[in-house]
Design a protein around this motif. Structure first.
Motif, PDB file in Angstrom:
ATOM      1  N   ALA A 128      -2.050   6.864  -4.422  1.00  0.00           N
ATOM      2  CA  ALA A 128      -2.003   5.555  -3.762  1.00  0.00           C
ATOM      3  C   ALA A 128      -1.693   4.496  -4.809  1.00  0.00           C
ATOM      4  O   ALA A 128      -2.179   4.568  -5.943  1.00  0.00           O
ATOM      5  CB  ALA A 128      -3.349   5.265  -3.108  1.00  0.00           C
ATOM      6  N   ALA A 129      -0.876   3.498  -4.421  1.00  0.00           N
ATOM      7  CA  ALA A 129      -0.521   2.431  -5.368  1.00  0.00           C
ATOM      8  C   ALA A 129      -1.764   1.790  -5.970  1.00  0.00           C
ATOM      9  O   ALA A 129      -1.776   1.425  -7.145  1.00  0.00           O
ATOM     10  CB  ALA A 129       0.341   1.379  -4.669  1.00  0.00           C
ATOM     11  N   ASP A 130      -2.842   1.677  -5.161  1.00  0.00           N
ATOM     12  CA  ASP A 130      -4.080   1.072  -5.666  1.00  0.00           C
ATOM     13  C   ASP A 130      -4.623   1.824  -6.881  1.00  0.00           C
ATOM     14  O   ASP A 130      -5.326   1.246  -7.704  1.00  0.00           O
ATOM     15  CB  ASP A 130      -5.149   1.049  -4.564  1.00  0.00           C
ATOM     16  N   ASP A 131      -4.318   3.123  -6.981  1.00  0.00           N
ATOM     17  CA  ASP A 131      -4.839   3.932  -8.094  1.00  0.00           C
ATOM     18  C   ASP A 131      -3.792   4.201  -9.164  1.00  0.00           C
ATOM     19  O   ASP A 131      -4.041   4.918 -10.122  1.00  0.00           O
ATOM     20  CB  ASP A 131      -5.324   5.297  -7.570  1.00  0.00           C
TER      21      ASP A 131
ATOM     22  N   GLY B  38       0.826  -1.204   0.000  1.00  0.00           N
ATOM     23  CA  GLY B  38       0.000   0.000   0.000  1.00  0.00           C
ATOM     24  C   GLY B  38       0.860   1.252   0.000  1.00  0.00           C
ATOM     25  O   GLY B  38       0.679   2.175   0.791  1.00  0.00           O
ATOM     26  N   ALA B  39       1.825   1.293  -0.930  1.00  0.00           N
ATOM     27  CA  ALA B  39       2.747   2.433  -1.011  1.00  0.00           C
ATOM     28  C   ALA B  39       2.040   3.668  -1.545  1.00  0.00           C
ATOM     29  O   ALA B  39       0.947   3.580  -2.107  1.00  0.00           O
ATOM     30  CB  ALA B  39       3.924   2.075  -1.915  1.00  0.00           C
ATOM     31  N   THR B  40       2.693   4.816  -1.342  1.00  0.00           N
ATOM     32  CA  THR B  40       2.209   6.074  -1.907  1.00  0.00           C
ATOM     33  C   THR B  40       3.262   6.580  -2.884  1.00  0.00           C
ATOM     34  O   THR B  40       4.442   6.673  -2.530  1.00  0.00           O
ATOM     35  CB  THR B  40       2.015   7.113  -0.786  1.00  0.00           C
TER      36      THR B  40
ATOM     37  N   THR C 133      -0.319  -6.321   7.001  1.00  0.00           N
ATOM     38  CA  THR C 133      -0.196  -4.908   7.373  1.00  0.00           C
ATOM     39  C   THR C 133      -1.319  -4.513   8.316  1.00  0.00           C
ATOM     40  O   THR C 133      -2.247  -5.294   8.555  1.00  0.00           O
ATOM     41  CB  THR C 133      -0.301  -4.002   6.131  1.00  0.00           C
ATOM     42  N   ALA C 134      -1.230  -3.281   8.812  1.00  0.00           N
ATOM     43  CA  ALA C 134      -2.286  -2.752   9.666  1.00  0.00           C
ATOM     44  C   ALA C 134      -3.628  -2.784   8.922  1.00  0.00           C
ATOM     45  O   ALA C 134      -4.690  -2.948   9.525  1.00  0.00           O
ATOM     46  CB  ALA C 134      -1.945  -1.326  10.084  1.00  0.00           C
ATOM     47  N   ALA C 135      -3.569  -2.657   7.605  1.00  0.00           N
ATOM     48  CA  ALA C 135      -4.807  -2.640   6.807  1.00  0.00           C
ATOM     49  C   ALA C 135      -5.252  -4.044   6.398  1.00  0.00           C
ATOM     50  O   ALA C 135      -6.140  -4.198   5.579  1.00  0.00           O
ATOM     51  CB  ALA C 135      -4.587  -1.779   5.567  1.00  0.00           C
TER      52      ALA C 135
END
Ligand SMILES: Cc1cc2nc3c(=O)[nH]c(=O)nc-3n(C[C@H](O)[C@H](O)[C@H](O)COP(=O)(O)OP(=O)(O)OC[C@H]3O[C@@H](n4cnc5c(N)ncnc54)[C@H](O)[C@@H]3O)c2cc1C
Ligand code: FES
Ligand code: FES
Lengths: 264, 155
Positions: free
Chosen positions: A140-143, A129-131, A192-194
């Motif tokens: 966000a890596a997701d986008d 989940g990097a930025t 991860t925390a998420a």
């Protein structure tokens, strides 16, 4: 290779204005992908803007997470005691890219901007989940990763750094193509925390992706045995002379099991 | 045309190049240093490896202009007069070459390894040679050469 205008950018702002001014400009990091592409005439930019002299783009800082400047080489990440301490999986991933000469000049920014469907760093970005930080925003890596060689970057946008949160557990295992050493399948597993995130490179028809079936199985029970019988669908996976989609699907679960075993 | 200046094997050089001129073309065609070879067009074989400010790099995957201001060392810059560099000597002693095409790149790459990891194990040597392809030797004597040279270079 067609000829072009070569310019050196002294700063990120210089690079952005040179990109805006050019007919069809492109930035260059280490040239490890760009130059082979130009040699094959797969691209013919009017201007090549070299980031090597742009200030503030290299270096690694650790505070909570790990932030890596866009021009930081794979060799620098692989050899960094800070990265080895905070996120050893990331240092190991960098150590496994290509060969020593590619690692001496290839960069994280170039790898991510290029988004090769078999590149290693995109898997780390997505799983952790990097930025991705650019001259104008944070993505966000997701986008960020939008299919084969496609990203959310605008034509004149320059990556400045990538920030990785640390994880309770993180591991990357790659099944390399024996000739090219690019991933035939690479699986990055992060607790991860998420929650648990599993990113797969080398296999997807439209590049790096998250394997939700594996994530679900590992969320309730973070162990290799939780993946017994969890199949990944071959739909949407690549088939080529190196491996069929079915073989890649099989490898994804197998690599994910090895990854979880390695950190358990 | 742009002008490029760099130090090659200790000597300052400059020349006019096209922006697209590769470093290996500048070395071979303009400076006539033909010890650096070109064995592929996919950045994979390592026949073109030179040192840029002490780090091994593929000179076929760099523009001459990217080396502007740098200190470049090629295979021609290793020997001290008639005395070969210990890595060259070890390749000679151990039959580390057959046709010799890959050898300049192997030697330049190996020197970078020994500098970074003087006590490299056989496995580490083999892994390091990932980017250097040899069509003749089967690598065995190349690895032996590097092990011997590492010892002689103080590793
Ligand atoms: C023989 C070989 C083996 C390899 N093996 C692997 C491997 O196993 N795994 C792997 O992941 N990769 C591998 N690579 C690729 C390598 O990781 C490169 O570092 C990477 O592709 C990018 O190269 P570069 O950083 O030099 O960027 P460049 O080639 O300079 O640039 C690549 C692209 O990114 C753009 N770009 C560069 N920097 C920025 C920035 N800061 N902002 C916006 N856009 C930017 C450029 O415009 C260009 O389009 C290999 C390459 C070679 C030649
Ligand atoms: S000539 Fe093959 S890697 Fe440079
Ligand atoms: S000795 Fe012939 S290619 Fe290596």
């Amino acid at each position: 290779m067609h000829d072009f205008n070569y310019q050196k950018a002294g700063s990120v702002a210089d690079a952005v204005s040179a990109l805006k001014a050019a007919d069809d400009g492109t930035v260059m990091a280490g040239g490890m992908t760009l130059l082979p592409t130009l040699k094959q005439r797969l691209a013919a930019p009017s201007d090549v803007i070299d980031l090597a002299g742009a200030s503030g783009l290299s270096g690694i800082s650790v505070s909570g997470g790990v932030t890596i400047g866009a021009m930081t080489t794979h060799a620098a990440v692989a050899g960094s005691t800070d990265v080895k301490g905070a996120l050893p999986a990331l240092a190991g991933l960098a150590e496994g890219i290509g060969d020593p000469q590619v690692r001496n000049r290839g960069t994280i920014g170039g790898s991510i901007a290029n988004n090769d469907p078999a590149a290693d760093y995109p898997a780390a970005c997505l799983a952790l989940g990097a930025t991705i930080k650019t001259d104008r925003r944070e993505i966000a890596a997701d986008d960020f990763f939008n299919g084969l060689f496609e990203t959310a970057l605008a034509e004149d946008e320059v990556i400045t750094a990538v920030s990785f949160p640390t994880a309770e557990k993180a591991v990357y295992i790659k099944f390399p193509n024996p000739a090219s050493r690019y991933a035939l399948v690479g699986v990055f597993v992060a607790k991860t925390a998420a929650g648990v995130r599993v990113a797969v490179t080398g296999a997807g028809d439209s590049g790096v992706f998250r394997a939700s079936a594996l994530e679900q199985a590992l969320s309730s029970n973070f162990s290799a045995s939780a993946l017994n019988g969890v199949a990944v669908s071959a739909d949407g996976l690549m088939s080529d002379i190196h491996a069929s989609a079915e073989y890649r699907a099989h490898l994804i679960t197998t690599m994910a099991k090895r990854a979880v075993t390695a950190v358990s | 045309m742009p002008t490029v200046s760099m130090t090659v094997n200790g000597k300052p050089v400059s020349g006019e190049v096209e922006a697209r001129t590769l470093l290996v073309q500048f070395l071979r065609d303009q400076l006539r240093l033909t010890g650096t070879h070109v064995g592929c067009d996919t950045s994979q074989c390592g026949a073109c490896v030179v040192h840029i400010d002490g780090e091994s790099a593929k000179s076929c995957t760099m523009l001459a202009l990217q080396a502007d201001g740098a200190a470049v060392t090629t295979i021609e810059g290793l020997a001290d007069g008639e005395t070969l560099h210990p890595m060259q000597e070890a390749f000679r002693n151990n039959h580390g070459l057959q046709c010799g095409f890959c050898t300049p790149g192997m030697v330049m790459s190996a020197i970078d390894l020994v500098k970074k990891n003087p006590k490299a194990s056989e496995t580490e040597i083999r892994e390091w040679l990932e980017g250097n392809i040899c069509r003749c030797t089967g690598y065995h004597n190349i690895v032996k050469s590097i092990q011997e040279a590492a010892g002689n270079m103080g590793g």
